[in-house]
Write an enzyme that holds these catalytic residues in place. Sequence first.
Site, PDB file in Angstrom:
ATOM      1  N   ILE A  91       0.844  -1.192   0.000  1.00  0.00           N
ATOM      2  CA  ILE A  91       0.000   0.000   0.000  1.00  0.00           C
ATOM      3  C   ILE A  91       0.877   1.238   0.000  1.00  0.00           C
ATOM      4  O   ILE A  91       1.859   1.317   0.735  1.00  0.00           O
ATOM      5  CB  ILE A  91      -0.900   0.031   1.264  1.00  0.00           C
ATOM      6  CG1 ILE A  91      -1.656  -1.283   1.405  1.00  0.00           C
ATOM      7  CG2 ILE A  91      -1.849   1.206   1.211  1.00  0.00           C
ATOM      8  CD1 ILE A  91      -2.199  -1.512   2.792  1.00  0.00           C
ATOM      9  N   CYS A  92       0.488   2.203  -0.844  1.00  0.00           N
ATOM     10  CA  CYS A  92       1.180   3.479  -0.858  1.00  0.00           C
ATOM     11  C   CYS A  92       0.366   4.467  -0.034  1.00  0.00           C
ATOM     12  O   CYS A  92      -0.563   5.074  -0.557  1.00  0.00           O
ATOM     13  CB  CYS A  92       1.276   3.991  -2.276  1.00  0.00           C
ATOM     14  SG  CYS A  92       2.937   4.125  -2.812  1.00  0.00           S
ATOM     15  N   ALA A  93       0.674   4.600   1.250  1.00  0.00           N
ATOM     16  CA  ALA A  93      -0.055   5.561   2.069  1.00  0.00           C
ATOM     17  C   ALA A  93       0.971   6.239   2.956  1.00  0.00           C
ATOM     18  O   ALA A  93       1.820   5.571   3.547  1.00  0.00           O
ATOM     19  CB  ALA A  93      -1.102   4.852   2.925  1.00  0.00           C
TER      20      ALA A  93
END
Lengths: 149, 497
Positions: A91-93
């Site tokens: 996840i890109c967060a």
Amino acid sequence: MAVSSRRLQKELREIKENGTPVGITLLQADDFATWFLSIEVLGETLYAGEVFALKFRFDPQYPISAPAVQFVVDDYYKAPVHPHVYSNGHICASILGSEGWSPVLGVISICITLQSMLASCKERKPPPDNDGYVQRAPENPKKASATYP
Amino acid sequence: MTDTQNPPTINDLRVKLCYICREEEFHDKPAEPTVQWVHPCNCTLVAHESCLLSWIQSAQQDSKRAPNALKCPQCGAQYELESEKPLTLRILNSFNSVLQHSGKLVTVVGTVGLAGACCFGVYVACTSYGAYALQEFIGKELYDILLTDDPSNWPYHAYINLPLIPISLIFSRTSFFQSFPLPPLFIAWATSQPVTTTETLMRATWNPQHNVSHSFPFAPIMNWPPSPLMASILFPMVNRLYRKYFTQFRHWVMGTQPAPRPPVRRIVWDFNEDGPGQIRVGINAAVEEANGRPRRGGQQREGNRAGAEENNHGEQDQDEQNADPAAVAERTIRVTSGSLGCFIGGALLIPSISNFMGSLLLRLSKYSSLLRWFLAIRPGKTSSSPVDSFAAWFSKYDNGNATPMRQFILGLRTATYTFFGGTKVFAESDPVWWRNYIGLGIFVLGRDCLNLLHLYLTKREIETRRIKSRSFAGIDIHELDLINPPRPAKTDTNTPA
């Protein structure tokens, strides 16, 4: 006992006493190293009716260091098709990277953030460099060089 | 009672909940032993001081997070950190940042310069730097005898040796080549012969009998200062001893335990240089076994420390790593000064520094005859006196009828004299190189001590950190869970309870 275990104990007790927010379920928390939770987005969204599982991995430094969080991809669960979620579950967060993480956050607040990330999605589309990333990404998302598109 | 003149503070809270470890403390059940709490910002977050300090510390070690390390993650207020910061630490810190900035400048200028110059340019630059370094190091007088400013006089080895000087200086600063930087710079020149300039040719023509004084071209065997060749071989050993004892001294000052592993590896590397591979492996295994067997518990702890110093993101036992202010201090300084420009600029300054220190010693020696003797200061030869060459000497001994045995003995004799005595050229001139060596040694010692002082003060600073606690001024006190809740409608008419 390590700081991380005490803190996770507190979080676990809180979940057991007060329950989890709507759409979030604790699947497994047998130790203080790996937890599994499921999230689903309720209401009229692109992911209506789908259930996703999240895998949390904590090191002894938690909550000083961020947990490693990813969507479970196996025979039963799939990662959501989302511009910030790679097909291997990474996840890109910003809140999961070292720059965005802070000890104020916890397991449940991460779940809520990811839930609203899915709920606000306008288009079911993988990240632009998905194939390349999945090929060279390490198993643990914390070891990947983070980029936030 | 709470009012706007005396806003509540952290001590007025009924329940304190640390936002980092999520431990609670009730005002009527204080923890045993007492734990320090802080309210460091403008929102309602409170924390254990120790939790907050370790969060700040971990954030400061990450260069990306460092700018926000002292900000509240919720309200963004700046934490006020109080710690022991003596003037010396502040001076050293600002000196460090100036160095870092000039280091950046060197990096930029250096990159642009290198891109502009082609390979030949680099070669010429290295060679002329090498000549400059040599002149700085052996002194003008010897330089004029051995090399001169005119490249057409140079011996062939100068064209290989000189450009290698800056390169070896830079490499000597890396962790792979920890030996004293100057031996490669020096060894070739210790046996070099005077160059033939037009001036010496003229002298030979006008003054034939002067030049054929076939005297022995070596200095006596036991001489002070030692011959340059001997010095170049001795200095790495001195350097190794120095490093060993300075490391022990440093561990003593910083209160840390020396790690067994790095020294072992360094010894192995040294054997690697000249020993055959099999012996090296054998020694390596033996040393590790000797170190590892007898004490289990101790080894475990020291192993952790080795890990803590070597890899910052090793996952094992980070608790202990974070808790150790000495290791943290070391890393904190390392993060701020690791710049390429500093590294190269510092390496190339070595000859100038040693020259400067050498002339400082020369000036000091005017006041002490002991120092004058130790530095072997001589007025030096005047350039008009004759200098003998090997060739002339050889031709005297080797009259064309020498047997192989005789030639062998002659060669052995030459080698012995070159090693222990040095050539006459070196022995008879003012040994600028000797005092420069000594000067550089003193400089290195001073620099290491200053470094250590900085490290020590930084460690003290980290150990004495305290975070300033603020009152809850500006927050609606009805949001707070206070021991003595505000009485409704007396001081505040807007919000009846």
